[in-house]
Design an enzyme around this catalytic site. Structure first.
Site, PDB file in Angstrom:
ATOM      1  N   GLY A 194       0.808  -1.213   0.000  1.00  0.00           N
ATOM      2  CA  GLY A 194       0.000   0.000   0.000  1.00  0.00           C
ATOM      3  C   GLY A 194       0.838   1.259   0.000  1.00  0.00           C
ATOM      4  O   GLY A 194       1.965   1.264   0.513  1.00  0.00           O
TER       5      GLY A 194
ATOM      6  N   GLN B 245       2.448  10.400   0.738  1.00  0.00           N
ATOM      7  CA  GLN B 245       3.825   9.873   0.731  1.00  0.00           C
ATOM      8  C   GLN B 245       4.558  10.237  -0.556  1.00  0.00           C
ATOM      9  O   GLN B 245       5.780  10.201  -0.610  1.00  0.00           O
ATOM     10  CB  GLN B 245       3.819   8.349   0.882  1.00  0.00           C
ATOM     11  CG  GLN B 245       3.313   7.866   2.237  1.00  0.00           C
ATOM     12  CD  GLN B 245       3.339   6.351   2.293  1.00  0.00           C
ATOM     13  OE1 GLN B 245       2.422   5.695   1.801  1.00  0.00           O
ATOM     14  NE2 GLN B 245       4.389   5.795   2.876  1.00  0.00           N
TER      15      GLN B 245
ATOM     16  N   CYS C  59       6.401   0.668   7.010  1.00  0.00           N
ATOM     17  CA  CYS C  59       5.945   1.782   6.166  1.00  0.00           C
ATOM     18  C   CYS C  59       7.106   2.224   5.292  1.00  0.00           C
ATOM     19  O   CYS C  59       8.232   2.354   5.774  1.00  0.00           O
ATOM     20  CB  CYS C  59       5.492   2.928   7.065  1.00  0.00           C
ATOM     21  SG  CYS C  59       4.899   4.383   6.171  1.00  0.00           S
TER      22      CYS C  59
ATOM     23  N   HIS D  26      -4.040   1.647   7.779  1.00  0.00           N
ATOM     24  CA  HIS D  26      -2.705   2.271   7.784  1.00  0.00           C
ATOM     25  C   HIS D  26      -2.631   3.379   6.721  1.00  0.00           C
ATOM     26  O   HIS D  26      -2.183   4.492   6.995  1.00  0.00           O
ATOM     27  CB  HIS D  26      -1.645   1.186   7.536  1.00  0.00           C
ATOM     28  CG  HIS D  26      -0.244   1.705   7.394  1.00  0.00           C
ATOM     29  ND1 HIS D  26       0.764   1.390   8.282  1.00  0.00           N
ATOM     30  CD2 HIS D  26       0.330   2.512   6.451  1.00  0.00           C
ATOM     31  CE1 HIS D  26       1.879   2.002   7.897  1.00  0.00           C
ATOM     32  NE2 HIS D  26       1.648   2.676   6.787  1.00  0.00           N
ATOM     33  N   GLU D  27      -3.110   3.067   5.488  1.00  0.00           N
ATOM     34  CA  GLU D  27      -3.035   4.057   4.406  1.00  0.00           C
ATOM     35  C   GLU D  27      -3.999   5.213   4.659  1.00  0.00           C
ATOM     36  O   GLU D  27      -3.679   6.376   4.389  1.00  0.00           O
ATOM     37  CB  GLU D  27      -3.323   3.408   3.047  1.00  0.00           C
ATOM     38  CG  GLU D  27      -2.371   2.277   2.656  1.00  0.00           C
ATOM     39  CD  GLU D  27      -0.905   2.610   2.800  1.00  0.00           C
ATOM     40  OE1 GLU D  27      -0.528   3.796   2.734  1.00  0.00           O
ATOM     41  OE2 GLU D  27      -0.107   1.672   3.005  1.00  0.00           O
TER      42      GLU D  27
ATOM     43  N   HIS E  49      -2.512   7.917   6.779  1.00  0.00           N
ATOM     44  CA  HIS E  49      -1.608   8.859   6.088  1.00  0.00           C
ATOM     45  C   HIS E  49      -2.359  10.092   5.607  1.00  0.00           C
ATOM     46  O   HIS E  49      -1.779  11.175   5.501  1.00  0.00           O
ATOM     47  CB  HIS E  49      -0.958   8.175   4.882  1.00  0.00           C
ATOM     48  CG  HIS E  49       0.251   7.346   5.216  1.00  0.00           C
ATOM     49  ND1 HIS E  49       1.401   7.880   5.753  1.00  0.00           N
ATOM     50  CD2 HIS E  49       0.493   6.025   5.066  1.00  0.00           C
ATOM     51  CE1 HIS E  49       2.304   6.915   5.917  1.00  0.00           C
ATOM     52  NE2 HIS E  49       1.778   5.774   5.511  1.00  0.00           N
TER      53      HIS E  49
HETATM   54 ZN   LIG Z   1       2.759   3.963   5.559  1.00  0.00          ZN
END
Ligand SMILES: [Zn+2]
Length: 169
Positions: free
Chosen positions: A49, A54, A99, A141-142, A145
């Protein structure tokens, strides 16, 4: 198509809240970021992912694909999601996460085990995903972000739940 450089912690852009996208006004941006997310994920073997922030794109888009991962139980294949939100989350479990933006650490992170997520596809269609286990964890998790939250922000104890990475798969 473009493989993009992934921002590394503690880059300040990783702590910012990303903006929502409009299917019409942002159509060209969504198409470009979707391709960049796919190309960048594909350039990291074993990667499951990536979130747009990012890639220094401060917009609410993520990609997740847990196909073939040893921890996968439920699997929806490759998903590019625009404006994803959690509409239901149940259960909790602690498991190890890593990550791309924090490449040298892993940590034990507590997350819901079952989630329902609403979003739009890259072409503007409504999407709803119900999943559990590793895929649910990757989506959460994504999603974090997009709100400037990193997995290190979620560990119960920085002294006992954070580990120096030994392998990169
Ligand atoms: Zn991450």
């Amino acid at each position: 198509m473009a493989v993009r450089k992934v921002l590394l912690y503690p880059h300040p852009a990783l702590k910012a809240v990303a903006r929502e996208l409009a299917a019409d006004a942002d159509a060209a941006l969504i198409e470009r970021v979707a391709q960049d997310l796919k190309d960048t994920m594909a350039s990291y073997p074993g990667c499951v992912g990536v979130a747009a922030p990012q890639l220094d794109e401060p917009v609410r888009m993520i990609i997740v694909d847990v196909t073939g991962h040893r921890k996968t139980t439920s699997c929806h294949g490759l998903m590019v999601l625009v404006n994803p939100t959690v509409v239901r989350a149940q259960g909790q479990e602690v498991a190890r996460e890593g990550c791309l933006s924090i490449p040298h650490l892993t940590a034990n992170v507590r997350r819901a085990t079952t989630v329902a997520i609403q979003a739009q596809s890259a072409t503007g269609d409504p999407v709803e995903i119900e999943t559990e286990g590793f895929e649910a964890r990757c989506l959460l998790h994504e999603l974090d972000h997009l709100d400037g939250i990193l997995f290190l922000d979620r560990v119960d104890s920085l002294s006992t739940d954070v580990f120096r990475r030994k392998t990169y798969r």
